[in-house]
Design a protein around this motif. Structure first.
Motif, PDB file in Angstrom:
ATOM      1  N   GLY A 113      25.033   6.400  24.618  1.00  0.00           N
ATOM      2  CA  GLY A 113      26.354   6.830  25.073  1.00  0.00           C
ATOM      3  C   GLY A 113      26.538   8.334  25.101  1.00  0.00           C
ATOM      4  N   GLY A 114      25.476   9.087  24.835  1.00  0.00           N
ATOM      5  CA  GLY A 114      25.551  10.545  24.925  1.00  0.00           C
ATOM      6  C   GLY A 114      25.671  11.262  23.601  1.00  0.00           C
ATOM      7  N   GLY A 115      25.442  10.567  22.480  1.00  0.00           N
ATOM      8  CA  GLY A 115      25.492  11.201  21.172  1.00  0.00           C
ATOM      9  C   GLY A 115      24.320  12.134  20.948  1.00  0.00           C
ATOM     10  N   ASN A 222      13.073  14.938  22.827  1.00  0.00           N
ATOM     11  CA  ASN A 222      12.890  13.976  23.909  1.00  0.00           C
ATOM     12  C   ASN A 222      13.929  14.306  24.969  1.00  0.00           C
ATOM     13  N   THR A 223      13.487  14.695  26.156  1.00  0.00           N
ATOM     14  CA  THR A 223      14.397  15.175  27.188  1.00  0.00           C
ATOM     15  C   THR A 223      15.286  14.078  27.760  1.00  0.00           C
ATOM     16  N   LYS A 224      15.025  12.822  27.396  1.00  0.00           N
ATOM     17  CA  LYS A 224      15.896  11.724  27.834  1.00  0.00           C
ATOM     18  C   LYS A 224      17.147  11.620  26.981  1.00  0.00           C
ATOM     19  N   TYR A 225      17.144  12.293  25.840  1.00  0.00           N
ATOM     20  CA  TYR A 225      18.257  12.204  24.893  1.00  0.00           C
ATOM     21  C   TYR A 225      18.640  13.597  24.413  1.00  0.00           C
ATOM     22  N   ARG A 226      19.789  13.672  23.763  1.00  0.00           N
ATOM     23  CA  ARG A 226      20.199  14.909  23.091  1.00  0.00           C
ATOM     24  C   ARG A 226      19.731  14.795  21.646  1.00  0.00           C
ATOM     25  N   MET A 227      18.490  15.145  21.400  1.00  0.00           N
ATOM     26  CA  MET A 227      17.897  14.923  20.086  1.00  0.00           C
ATOM     27  C   MET A 227      16.870  15.983  19.760  1.00  0.00           C
ATOM     28  N   LEU A 228      16.584  16.116  18.464  1.00  0.00           N
ATOM     29  CA  LEU A 228      15.560  17.028  18.005  1.00  0.00           C
ATOM     30  C   LEU A 228      14.999  16.503  16.688  1.00  0.00           C
ATOM     31  N   TYR A 229      13.662  16.452  16.597  1.00  0.00           N
ATOM     32  CA  TYR A 229      13.002  16.082  15.356  1.00  0.00           C
ATOM     33  C   TYR A 229      12.285  17.295  14.793  1.00  0.00           C
ATOM     34  N   LEU A 230      12.483  17.558  13.490  1.00  0.00           N
ATOM     35  CA  LEU A 230      11.824  18.636  12.781  1.00  0.00           C
ATOM     36  C   LEU A 230      11.043  18.032  11.620  1.00  0.00           C
ATOM     37  N   ASN A 231       9.733  18.266  11.570  1.00  0.00           N
ATOM     38  CA  ASN A 231       8.895  17.642  10.553  1.00  0.00           C
ATOM     39  C   ASN A 231       9.140  18.200   9.152  1.00  0.00           C
ATOM     40  N   TYR A 232       9.621  19.446   9.051  1.00  0.00           N
ATOM     41  CA  TYR A 232       9.806  19.979   7.711  1.00  0.00           C
ATOM     42  C   TYR A 232      11.047  19.380   7.046  1.00  0.00           C
TER      43      TYR A 232
END
Length: 258
Positions: A113-115, A222-232
């Motif tokens: 839904g765009g979160g 992931n450019t399909k979503y508004r997201m970011l993963y940081l391994n630290y």
């Protein structure tokens, strides 16, 4: 009101319930321009993961006013529901991830839904029990190995033009962390944009558990979503690095659209 368990605003030392009540009172008259940020954490599990969560909550709480968002944190993962996520602009997973079908499906609806989502360290663990999260959302890179003990690592910026790495050097040494490797590498997914990579000068890395080489992304979106993963996100040293602190601040701002 969302039930908040064993949660506290570590920036002020108040129970989160009180902090949330104060936030609600303030936002009733003046809604923060960039919306609500809700962080989820777990008090159990590995101590070093919880130490990071405490430091992150301090930083996020301290930045809320200057960055124009309201902040709350909870250890009640059942708040990952349609009602609990209503009006939440950004969800953050500090040291865990949802474990029930209801929580997972509510999160998927929120993202579809765009979160927006920011995940640290252990939130990158995935399993075949949640294929959407592992394959579509995180990009298919399953955890395969890590170094032990936790060690500093030299990181390289892959995309210097991305807003999350603004004002960061092209290469730098990050504080001690348990670095994860993935198979397949998320970089192989065309929807994934890698932002940081573990430099090959680190290898071999570890004593008890070794990382011996390969492509090891540390941060990606992931450019399909508004997201970011940081391994630290392991231990209480992450926020001693002005560079990593800058990236976390940049990431929150980017995900909020500031």
């Amino acid at each position: 009101m969302t039930r908040l368990l064993k949660a506290f605003d570590v920036a002020q030392g108040w129970p989160v319930t009180l902090a949330l009540l104060m936030t609600m009172a303030m936002t009733a008259s003046a809604q923060p321009p960039h919306g609500k940020v809700l962080a989820f954490f777990t008090t159990g599990g590995e101590t070093d993961h919880y130490l990071f969560a405490q430091d992150a909550m301090r930083r996020l709480g301290a930045n809320a006013a200057t960055q124009g968002y309201s902040f709350a944190a909870t250890s009640d993962w059942d708040a990952l529901s349609d009602a609990g996520l209503k009006d939440v602009r950004l969800v953050i997973w500090l040291n865990d991830q949802p474990h029930t079908v209801a929580q997972r499906e509510a999160f998927r609806r929120y993202m579809d839904g765009g979160g927006a989502w920011l995940g640290f360290h252990i939130s990158g663990f995935s399993s075949n029990a949640w294929p959407w999260y592992r394959n579509d959302f995180l990009g298919g890179g399953g955890f395969v190995a890590s170094n032990w003990p936790a060690l500093p690592g030299r990181l390289n910026v892959d995309d210097p033009g991305h807003p999350t790495v603004k004002n960061m050097p092209a290469s730098f040494v990050a504080p001690i962390n348990e670095w994860y490797s993935w198979n397949p590498s998320p970089r192989l997914n065309p929807d994934i944009k890698v932002l940081l990579t573990l430099d090959k000068s680190n290898f071999p890395m570890g004593v008890k558990n070794m990382l011996n080489g390969g492509d090891i992304p540390v941060a990606w979106t992931n450019t399909k979503y508004r997201m970011l993963y940081l391994n630290y996100g392991h231990g209480d040293r992450i926020f001693t690095s002005p560079i990593l602190t800058t990236m976390i601040d940049n990431s929150v701002g980017w995900l909020l659209g500031t």
